[in-house]
Structure formats: C-alpha cells, structure tokens
Write an enzyme that holds these catalytic residues in place. Structure first.
Site, mmCIF file in Angstrom:
data_model
loop_
_atom_site.group_PDB
_atom_site.id
_atom_site.type_symbol
_atom_site.label_atom_id
_atom_site.label_comp_id
_atom_site.label_asym_id
_atom_site.label_seq_id
_atom_site.Cartn_x
_atom_site.Cartn_y
_atom_site.Cartn_z
ATOM 1 N N SER A 1 0.657 -1.339 -0.036
ATOM 2 C CA SER A 1 -0.143 -0.017 0.155
ATOM 3 C C SER A 1 0.831 1.281 -0.137
ATOM 4 O O SER A 1 0.297 2.219 -0.237
ATOM 5 C CB SER A 1 -0.777 0.085 1.282
ATOM 6 O OG SER A 1 -1.867 -0.755 0.971
ATOM 7 N N THR A 2 2.125 1.093 0.063
ATOM 8 C CA THR A 2 3.005 2.328 0.237
ATOM 9 C C THR A 2 2.932 3.087 -1.129
ATOM 10 O O THR A 2 3.357 4.058 -1.489
ATOM 11 C CB THR A 2 4.409 2.136 0.695
ATOM 12 O OG1 THR A 2 4.978 0.995 -0.049
ATOM 13 C CG2 THR A 2 4.429 1.736 2.253
#
Length: 605
Positions: free
Chosen positions: A324-325
């Site tokens: 998700s970064t």
C-alpha cells in the site's frame, strides 16, 4: 796451480772419484742425453691439447668471474642481502571514519604482530611452552608453524599490547615483533552495517570500509636494515620511506540517532517475535542518511560464527513488494494529470472489483470515498479505479521517476535496483495490482527516498552517506501543489480514522503510509508470513526527516504495518527531531492527559 794440488784428493772424493779416477756408476748417472725416455719424441698434438685444456680452464674461470661481478650481480647481491639485510614495511595508519559530529565510528589502533625466523630460533622447552600459551596454541602447533618455512613465518597477527610485552620479556632469539594496526569500532552493532569492517591485512571487506578503500588505506612506507648474526639491527640501508596515512571520511550518520534507531528496531523485533527489522532516517533538506540500521547485526571486531543473516544489510539488499505504500504515487499522478482532485468522490462499494476475471477486495467495504479518504483508509478498490484511468506508460514513468527499478545513487556495496517490468508487457490485472504495490519490488531504502518527493516541493534529490553542507538540487517529479495535497492525505492516514494512528508523535504533525504484504515463498505467497512497514515524514507542515521502518515476519499476534512498524516510526521521529532541535509545530495538549489507544482502520493489502 802446483800450490793447489793438495785440494785434488778432496774434490775427487766429492765426485765419487778415488785416486783421481771417476767411478763407472757416477759416470752413468750423469749421461742424461743418452736416456731412452728423453730420446723418445713427444707428439705435437698432445702438447697442444694440454695447452688448450689449461687455456679453456682459465677462460672459464674468467667468464664466471665476469658473470658474477657484472652480469649476474643482482642475484648474488640479493642472496647475500637475504642473509643479513631485511626490509620492514612501515604500515600507514588507515583513515578514521566519523559521524557528522566527529564521533569516531572506526579507527586504527596499534596492534603488534609476532613473527619468527625459524632457523634462528633458540628457546628452552619452558620458553616454548610459555610462548605457545601466549599465542593461543599448543607447543606442537607452534613447532609445526616453525617448520613451515625456515626463513620467515607469522606466528600471530595483531595481538594485544600486553601479550606482545610478555612475549618480548621471554627474550627468545629469532622471535620478533612488527608494528601493525587493528581496526576498532566504538559503535559496535549499531553502525556495523554502514561502517563495515576490514580483514587482517587492513583491507575493507564490507560497508564504507570497502566503498572508500582507496581513500582510507594510505600508502605503506619501508625501512631496510643490516642485521648481525644475532638478529640485531646494525645500521640502516638506503633511504627510509615514511608511510603516508590514509584520509579520514565523515559520514552523514548521526551516531546518537543511529544508536537509538538500532535499539528501537531491536526491541520491536523481540516484542513481535519477528525475524528481522530495519530503519532508515533521511534528512529531507540535504538528502543525507542520518541513520541506517538493521537487526540482527554483528560486532565488527568479533566476526566468529557469523551468518549471512547477520551480515546482510537488509535495508539496501532485501527487496519486497511495497504494497500500500505505492498508493500515494498513483494518486499523485492522477492529481498531476488533472484526472482527479483531492475531493473527487470514488465509489468503492461493495468493497471489491473485477479486473479481467480477477477479484480485488478491500479489507472491509467503505462505500463512497473521496480521493483523500482512499489514501486515509488504504482502499484497494479506490486506488485501482483511479489507476485504470491511466495508461501503463504513465504509471511506469511515475514509478521510475521516484527511483523504483534502478539502483539508488549511493556509493555503497550491495545496493540493489529492485524490479519494475517494462510497461509494454503489463496486462490490465498487473496494472491494477501494481497500483497497490504488487507485481513490483523495492528495498526499504528506495521507498524512503521515493517519499522525498512528497516531503519536498515535488522534487527527488540525490542521497548520500557522506556529510555535506550543500543542499542538493533535486529532479522535479510532481508540482509543489500536488506534493502538499498528498502530504495532507498522508497526515490523515497517520491520524484518527486512518490505518496508522500509532505513528503520532506528541508535539509534531506526522504523515505516512502503512504497508503490509504476504511474503513470497516459492511460486506463491506464504499464508502466515508477513512483512510490515511504515514510511512517513515529520513535521508535515515543514518536513525535516523521512523515516522508514520494516519488520520481517512478526509472529506475536500482530502483523499490520500500523500496529507493528508505526510505533517504531513514532519513537524514532520523536527522538530524531529533538536531537535536531526542530521546534514542535503542534500544541502539546496530549501530554497532559492519559493516553487512550486509538483503533486503527483495518488496512487492505
């Protein structure tokens, strides 16, 4: 003459004549001309051969003398010198490695080495036993060492000074000492993966010791001396060449920040029963690396029994799917190209989406979300809907612009590039999964550097492990307006209602993004093995530091980045900003009340 007649009898007796008459035997003894041997004529060739043989012999002796004195003189001089001349190496002192404040991270200290000329060694059994004990070997092992070479042999390299003094006190003929240097690392495990270490020859093997070997090593000097038969130095031969010491280098690290980050990740690994962990701290304004640490680590001065897991600098060498970064970069691209605004609404119900027959889901349904909330709640469905509006080339260019798929510009061994496949080969499902961090890989250091575009005015600066006073010029990636908008979203993700409220720091505004992913194993993913990380910045109003944290395989019941990595981020940011004397940008009201735990939003991964 008549007066001398009385002498005739005496002369006759001397010549064997009696009564004046010569004897027959005496006459025959003096007839040499009539000898048969002398009468035989000698052949001429025999006399010439004899003369030639003598001549050739003399010529050979003359030639040998000329060869020794003029032609082969160097060899014989060396052979002669080897008996009484010895050249000592005068080692150069290796340059020091310091942190940005002058704190020593690596320095050379005198450490004598013990050597011997076995053919000269004369020692009693008691001396042999004492010497072997001081050298840490048995008398039998010492004897074997002395039998290896009769001219020269090392007995032990780089012993302690007190041991060298005790050996000298034994007074054993043929055993000598030579000055050398041994590397000392005051920060030990905390800075081991950055500083590295040297071998017994003082050559860099890992880390900055290897990267800056030519700068640090200097140039050795030499001294030639004449020794007598007892091995004592009689005089110097030729000119003494003084050593040229290596140059010092100052790293960008702050040893205090480095030590605290190491302690905190070490504790986090223990608390979460994890396999390993890493922390990176970057200075936003200068691009300097303030801390780069891993656990497990090792002591550079004692490397016996080391494993690859201890030696590996995971921050730079280990790559993983960033999860998700990656969502903030997709949203930044959409904002930059005008496809969305921060308040644009995205329908994420019913919490899943189909892409070419594959289902992508959120951890739980969120319904209608703004673009800001897509980042705050870490919605897979929301970011996929944004990403599918773009061309694969656009996403690839964005990811490449922030340094993914290429080695970071860092002079350090073992730096990896990660994986970013050419956009021409992307299928729709691959474009969708890459928008939330699957199908590509990066190191923790690459992620930390990539987030610099949000912490700065949209540009990506070079990074360095050396101290610098000049702010670098970054390459523009996004506009300052987009960078500010994404920073606001990251602050929401690290606050109440986000996935990482445990990243909060009293007195400072923070922003960042969590990441959680199953570990790849074989051709698929391990169902119960995770990596958890958090990448963020502080203060959000005027970012000074980027901090990235990764915990590998937490098994104590928690595995989300918001639960495992975010608390480490909070502690490291708090300590770092205080050490940098960065003033708080928030009112510190929360310090006056009892802290109540905030429930994080369940992250989609």
């Amino acid at each position: 003459m008549k007066g001398l007649d009385f002498l005739r009898p005496l002369r006759a007796r001397r010549h064997g004549v009696r009564g004046g008459t010569p004897s027959v035997s005496a006459a025959s003894a003096v007839r040499y001309a009539t000898s048969p041997l002398l009468a035989t004529k000698t052949p001429l060739w025999r006399s010439r051969l004899l003369v030639l043989a003598f001549g050739l012999g003399f010529m050979g002796l003359i030639g040998r003398a000329i060869f020794i004195q003029a032609i082969g003189t160097e060899f014989y001089l060396k052979q002669g010198e080897s008996r009484y001349v010895r050249t000592f190496t005068l080692p150069a002192r290796r340059g020091r490695i310091t942190d940005r404040n002058g704190q020593i991270l690596a320095a050379s200290v005198p450490s004598p080495s013990i050597w011997a000329i076995p053919r000269d060694v004369q020692a009693t059994p008691d001396q042999i036993r004492a010497l072997s004990a001081l050298l840490g070997m048995t008398p039998r092992e010492l004897s074997g060492r002395l039998d290896e070479n009769q001219n020269f042999v090392w007995l032990r390299r780089q012993v302690d000074t007190d041991v060298a003094l005790q050996i000298k006190a034994l007074g054993i003929k043929g055993v000598h000492q030579e000055r050398e240097y041994r590397r000392h690392y005051p920060e030990g495990e905390a800075a081991a993966h950055v500083v590295g270490f040297t071998n017994v020859e003082d050559k860099g093997q890992e880390g900055m010791e290897l990267s800056f070997q030519k700068v640090l090593q200097g140039t050795n000097g030499s001294r030639s001396v004449v020794r007598d038969r007892l091995g004592r130095i009689v005089e110097d031969v030729g000119d003494k060449l003084e050593p040229n010491d290596g140059k010092d280098i100052a790293l960008s690290l702050d040893s205090k920040i480095q030590f605290f980050a190491y302690q905190r990740i070490r504790d986090a690994v223990a608390e979460n029963h994890a396999k390993a962990g890493s922390v990176v701290v970057l200075d936003v304004r200068t691009g300097e690396v303030l801390a780069l640490t891993n656990f497990p680590s090792y002591t550079p001065e004692d490397r016996h029994g080391l494993t690859g897991g201890q030696l590996r600098n995971r921050t730079l060498t280990d790559t993983f799917e960033p999860g998700s970064t990656m969502k903030p970069f997709v949203v930044a691209l959409a904002l930059q190209t005008g496809r969305v605004r921060p308040d644009s609404m995205i329908q994420t119900a019913p919490g899943r989406i189909q892409v070419t027959g594959s289902t992508i889901s959120d951890a739980h349904p969120h319904g209608l979300l703004s673009v800001e909330q897509v980042i705050q709640k870490s919605s897979n469905v929301g970011v996929v809907k944004i990403a599918m509006q773009m061309q694969p080339r656009e996403m690839w260019e964005m990811f490449s612009a922030v340094g993914l798929g290429q080695k970071p510009p860092l002079n350090f061994p073992g730096v990896v590039s990660g994986r970013l496949r050419p956009f021409k080969n992307w299928r729709p499902i691959e474009q969708a999964t890459m928008s939330y961090g699957y199908g590509l890989s990066a190191s923790l250091f690459q992620l930390a550097r990539a987030y610099m575009v949000f912490a700065r005015e949209g540009d990506l600066p070079p990074v360095t492990l050396l101290k610098t006073d000049q702010p670098p010029q970054g390459a523009p990636v996004i506009s300052p307006e987009v960078a500010h908008a994404v920073r606001k979203m990251l602050a929401m993700a690290a606050g109440d209602g986000g996935t990482a409220p445990k990243a909060q720091v009293p007195g400072y505004s923070v922003g960042g993004k969590t990441g959680t992913a199953h570990k790849q194993e074989g051709g698929g993913y391990a169902g119960s093995k995770y990596r958890a990380w958090f990448v963020g910045m502080a203060p959000v109003s005027d970012p000074r530091v980027i901090v990235a944290v990764m915990v590998d395989e937490p098994t104590a019941g928690k595995h989300f980045g918001g639960d495992v990595a975010a608390p480490v981020f909070s502690d490291v940011v708090k300590q770092t900003l205080r050490m940098m004397s960065v003033p708080p940008d928030l009112e510190v009201k929360s310090q006056l009340v009892v802290h109540q735990p905030v429930q994080a939003v369940l992250e989609s991964f």
